[in-house]
Design a protein around this motif. Sequence first.
Motif, PDB file in Angstrom:
ATOM      1  N   MET A 184       0.937  -1.248   0.075  1.00 15.53           N
ATOM      2  CA  MET A 184      -0.010   0.292   0.270  1.00 15.53           C
ATOM      3  C   MET A 184       0.555   0.790   0.002  1.00 15.53           C
ATOM      4  SD  MET A 184      -3.223  -1.133   0.048  1.00 15.53           S
ATOM      5  CE  MET A 184      -4.334  -0.248   0.028  1.00 15.53           C
ATOM      6  N   VAL A 185       0.667   2.192  -0.249  1.00 16.85           N
ATOM      7  CA  VAL A 185       1.671   3.695  -0.954  1.00 16.85           C
ATOM      8  C   VAL A 185       0.551   5.007  -0.703  1.00 16.85           C
ATOM      9  CG1 VAL A 185       2.948   2.285  -2.687  1.00 16.85           C
ATOM     10  CG2 VAL A 185       1.358   3.668  -3.742  1.00 16.85           C
ATOM     11  N   THR A 186       1.158   6.024  -0.829  1.00 18.57           N
ATOM     12  CA  THR A 186       0.304   6.635  -0.791  1.00 18.57           C
ATOM     13  C   THR A 186       1.012   7.821  -2.033  1.00 18.57           C
ATOM     14  OG1 THR A 186       0.309   7.457   1.561  1.00 18.57           O
ATOM     15  CG2 THR A 186      -0.340   9.158   0.186  1.00 18.57           C
ATOM     16  N   ILE A 187      -0.321   7.801  -3.028  1.00 19.73           N
ATOM     17  CA  ILE A 187      -0.306   8.582  -3.842  1.00 19.73           C
ATOM     18  C   ILE A 187      -0.530  10.150  -4.253  1.00 19.73           C
ATOM     19  CG2 ILE A 187      -0.671   9.005  -7.203  1.00 19.73           C
ATOM     20  CD1 ILE A 187      -2.454   5.639  -6.134  1.00 19.73           C
ATOM     21  N   VAL A 196      -2.631  16.961  -4.014  1.00 15.97           N
ATOM     22  CA  VAL A 196      -3.389  15.778  -3.183  1.00 15.97           C
ATOM     23  C   VAL A 196      -2.662  14.420  -3.654  1.00 15.97           C
ATOM     24  CG1 VAL A 196      -5.828  14.741  -4.638  1.00 15.97           C
ATOM     25  CG2 VAL A 196      -5.074  17.094  -5.370  1.00 15.97           C
ATOM     26  N   SER A 197      -3.703  13.814  -2.351  1.00 22.69           N
ATOM     27  CA  SER A 197      -3.214  12.545  -1.985  1.00 22.69           C
ATOM     28  C   SER A 197      -3.933  11.656  -1.790  1.00 22.69           C
ATOM     29  CB  SER A 197      -2.349  12.706  -0.693  1.00 22.69           C
ATOM     30  OG  SER A 197      -3.202  13.009   0.299  1.00 22.69           O
ATOM     31  N   VAL A 198      -3.612  10.644  -2.251  1.00 27.19           N
ATOM     32  CA  VAL A 198      -4.783   9.346  -2.322  1.00 27.19           C
ATOM     33  C   VAL A 198      -4.639   7.700  -2.189  1.00 27.19           C
ATOM     34  CG1 VAL A 198      -6.334  10.039  -3.794  1.00 27.19           C
ATOM     35  CG2 VAL A 198      -5.045   8.776  -4.741  1.00 27.19           C
ATOM     36  N   THR A 199      -5.257   6.896  -1.921  1.00 30.51           N
ATOM     37  CA  THR A 199      -4.498   5.691  -0.825  1.00 30.51           C
ATOM     38  C   THR A 199      -3.974   4.715  -2.755  1.00 30.51           C
ATOM     39  OG1 THR A 199      -5.234   5.958   1.051  1.00 30.51           O
ATOM     40  CG2 THR A 199      -4.045   3.675   0.517  1.00 30.51           C
ATOM     41  N   GLY A 200      -3.189   4.362  -2.971  1.00 33.03           N
ATOM     42  CA  GLY A 200      -3.172   3.406  -3.861  1.00 33.03           C
ATOM     43  C   GLY A 200      -1.801   1.657  -3.150  1.00 33.03           C
ATOM     44  N   LYS A 201      -1.989   1.326  -4.277  1.00 32.01           N
ATOM     45  CA  LYS A 201      -1.810  -0.153  -4.218  1.00 32.01           C
ATOM     46  C   LYS A 201      -0.748  -0.261  -5.560  1.00 32.01           C
ATOM     47  CE  LYS A 201      -2.553  -5.218  -3.389  1.00 32.01           C
ATOM     48  NZ  LYS A 201      -3.783  -6.297  -3.847  1.00 32.01           N
ATOM     49  N   LEU A 220     -10.069   3.350  -9.239  1.00 30.84           N
ATOM     50  CA  LEU A 220      -8.922   1.241  -9.458  1.00 30.84           C
ATOM     51  C   LEU A 220      -8.575   1.327 -10.024  1.00 30.84           C
ATOM     52  CD1 LEU A 220     -12.630  -0.434  -9.218  1.00 30.84           C
ATOM     53  CD2 LEU A 220     -10.561   0.188  -7.279  1.00 30.84           C
ATOM     54  N   LYS A 221      -7.440   2.474 -11.519  1.00 32.32           N
ATOM     55  CA  LYS A 221      -7.341   2.845 -12.292  1.00 32.32           C
ATOM     56  C   LYS A 221      -5.565   2.220 -12.548  1.00 32.32           C
ATOM     57  CE  LYS A 221     -10.438   6.055 -15.516  1.00 32.32           C
ATOM     58  NZ  LYS A 221      -9.958   8.093 -15.768  1.00 32.32           N
ATOM     59  N   GLU A 222      -5.178   1.835 -12.866  1.00 27.58           N
ATOM     60  CA  GLU A 222      -3.647   2.141 -12.575  1.00 27.58           C
ATOM     61  C   GLU A 222      -2.826   2.950 -13.619  1.00 27.58           C
ATOM     62  OE1 GLU A 222      -1.039  -1.069 -14.419  1.00 27.58           O
ATOM     63  OE2 GLU A 222      -1.142  -2.411 -12.575  1.00 27.58           O
ATOM     64  N   ILE A 223      -2.031   3.580 -12.787  1.00 29.42           N
ATOM     65  CA  ILE A 223      -1.113   4.731 -13.819  1.00 29.42           C
ATOM     66  C   ILE A 223       0.885   4.397 -12.879  1.00 29.42           C
ATOM     67  CG2 ILE A 223      -2.556   6.224 -13.483  1.00 29.42           C
ATOM     68  CD1 ILE A 223      -2.306   7.106 -10.845  1.00 29.42           C
ATOM     69  N   PRO A 224       1.485   5.030 -13.825  1.00 24.73           N
ATOM     70  CA  PRO A 224       2.304   5.182 -14.408  1.00 24.73           C
ATOM     71  C   PRO A 224       3.201   6.039 -12.875  1.00 24.73           C
ATOM     72  CG  PRO A 224       1.895   6.649 -15.808  1.00 24.73           C
ATOM     73  CD  PRO A 224       1.317   5.960 -14.698  1.00 24.73           C
ATOM     74  N   ALA A 225       3.919   5.673 -11.526  1.00 28.38           N
ATOM     75  CA  ALA A 225       4.271   6.717 -10.745  1.00 28.38           C
ATOM     76  C   ALA A 225       5.678   6.494 -10.758  1.00 28.38           C
ATOM     77  CB  ALA A 225       3.545   6.350  -9.402  1.00 28.38           C
ATOM     78  N   LYS A 226       6.146   7.737  -9.860  1.00 23.42           N
ATOM     79  CA  LYS A 226       7.958   7.903  -9.458  1.00 23.42           C
ATOM     80  C   LYS A 226       7.533   7.230  -8.212  1.00 23.42           C
ATOM     81  CE  LYS A 226      12.037  10.451  -9.333  1.00 23.42           C
ATOM     82  NZ  LYS A 226      12.166  11.970  -9.723  1.00 23.42           N
ATOM     83  N   VAL A 227       9.150   6.775  -8.005  1.00 20.76           N
ATOM     84  CA  VAL A 227       8.854   6.678  -6.436  1.00 20.76           C
ATOM     85  C   VAL A 227       9.532   7.085  -5.254  1.00 20.76           C
ATOM     86  CG1 VAL A 227      10.164   4.587  -4.775  1.00 20.76           C
ATOM     87  CG2 VAL A 227       9.194   3.469  -6.311  1.00 20.76           C
ATOM     88  N   ILE A 228       9.703   7.896  -4.306  1.00 27.34           N
ATOM     89  CA  ILE A 228       9.994   8.823  -3.351  1.00 27.34           C
ATOM     90  C   ILE A 228      10.350   8.639  -2.716  1.00 27.34           C
ATOM     91  CG2 ILE A 228       9.122  10.869  -2.440  1.00 27.34           C
ATOM     92  CD1 ILE A 228       9.037  11.133  -5.887  1.00 27.34           C
ATOM     93  N   ASP A 229       9.612   7.657  -2.002  1.00 27.30           N
ATOM     94  CA  ASP A 229      10.364   6.690  -0.823  1.00 27.30           C
ATOM     95  C   ASP A 229       9.538   5.125  -0.799  1.00 27.30           C
ATOM     96  OD1 ASP A 229       8.097   7.234   0.458  1.00 27.30           O
ATOM     97  OD2 ASP A 229       8.997   9.723   1.604  1.00 27.30           O
ATOM     98  N   GLY A 230       9.979   5.065   0.838  1.00 24.85           N
ATOM     99  CA  GLY A 230       9.515   4.180   1.169  1.00 24.85           C
ATOM    100  C   GLY A 230       7.571   3.537   1.374  1.00 24.85           C
ATOM    101  N   SER A 231       6.990   4.401   0.948  1.00 29.45           N
ATOM    102  CA  SER A 231       5.734   4.779   1.301  1.00 29.45           C
ATOM    103  C   SER A 231       4.823   5.725  -0.103  1.00 29.45           C
ATOM    104  CB  SER A 231       5.353   4.724   2.205  1.00 29.45           C
ATOM    105  OG  SER A 231       5.548   6.059   3.075  1.00 29.45           O
ATOM    106  N   VAL A 233       4.865   7.406  -3.622  1.00 31.80           N
ATOM    107  CA  VAL A 233       4.727   7.671  -5.083  1.00 31.80           C
ATOM    108  C   VAL A 233       4.328   8.982  -5.411  1.00 31.80           C
ATOM    109  CG1 VAL A 233       5.233   5.181  -5.132  1.00 31.80           C
ATOM    110  CG2 VAL A 233       2.509   6.225  -6.393  1.00 31.80           C
ATOM    111  N   GLN A 234       4.971   9.343  -6.944  1.00 34.58           N
ATOM    112  CA  GLN A 234       4.456  10.765  -7.217  1.00 34.58           C
ATOM    113  C   GLN A 234       4.131  10.443  -8.353  1.00 34.58           C
ATOM    114  OE1 GLN A 234       7.257  14.201  -8.035  1.00 34.58           O
ATOM    115  NE2 GLN A 234       5.731  15.384  -7.035  1.00 34.58           N
TER     116      GLN A 234
END
Length: 237
Positions: A184-187, A196-201, A220-231, A233-234
């Motif tokens: 589980m991550v924070t988008i 804006v932040s939402v919960t993602g997987k 429920l959409k799948e999107i590309p995101a950049k890893v920022i830290d251990g929890s 993504v941006q």
Amino acid sequence: MRYLRLPLFMLLLTLTTLSPRPAQSAIDREQEVREVLTTLVKARTANMGWDVRIRRITITGALKLPEGNIDYEVLAPQSWQGWGNMTLSVIARQKDRVLRNIPVRLDVEALADTVVTSRHINHGTIITAADLALQKREVTYNSHLFARSIGEVVGKKARTTLQANQSVRADQVERVPLIKSGQMVTIVAENGVLKVSVTGKAHSSGAAGDIIRVQNLTSLKEIPAKVIDGSTVQIAF
């Protein structure tokens, strides 16, 4: 009986022996060719910070060329960086006349700072600066494989067991994923004014800076995101 008398003409040939012009003296030019090749190697390896040494120059046969000034041109592949084993051609010219095409075999050793292990490192270990050191090692044939700075290796995980005092190749370590698939991550999406932040997987794993696939659990959409830290993504906003 009548006899026919034919006049006999005697041709007197004066044979003059002409002495041949003395041939132009030939001298050994091997040392000159060696100096030309040494200059080429130094030019190709300049500003690299490496210790380069010519181990062997092989010239087949005696290298006798005429006296006088001779110009040398070395024909070498543009891609050759100045070390390793290489066959070259040296063209010797005198007054724009080609005297000889000289095949030469070069064997050049290159030593450079490479990252080596200071202790035994097990597979899967996260490597620290204390595990590493810089040493001059021969890189003549695998210069592109070895890590050249400690910063390239620190914080990465050993993909295989590394023995003490072993040179570290780039393919023997890997970046440690900060986010793993299924986590589980924070988008986060922000533009400097709005955040804006939402919960993602996470649907894939990645280290800092990697682009991974995540699912927005709201849409429920799948999107590309950049890893920022251990929890976190941006995504682009």
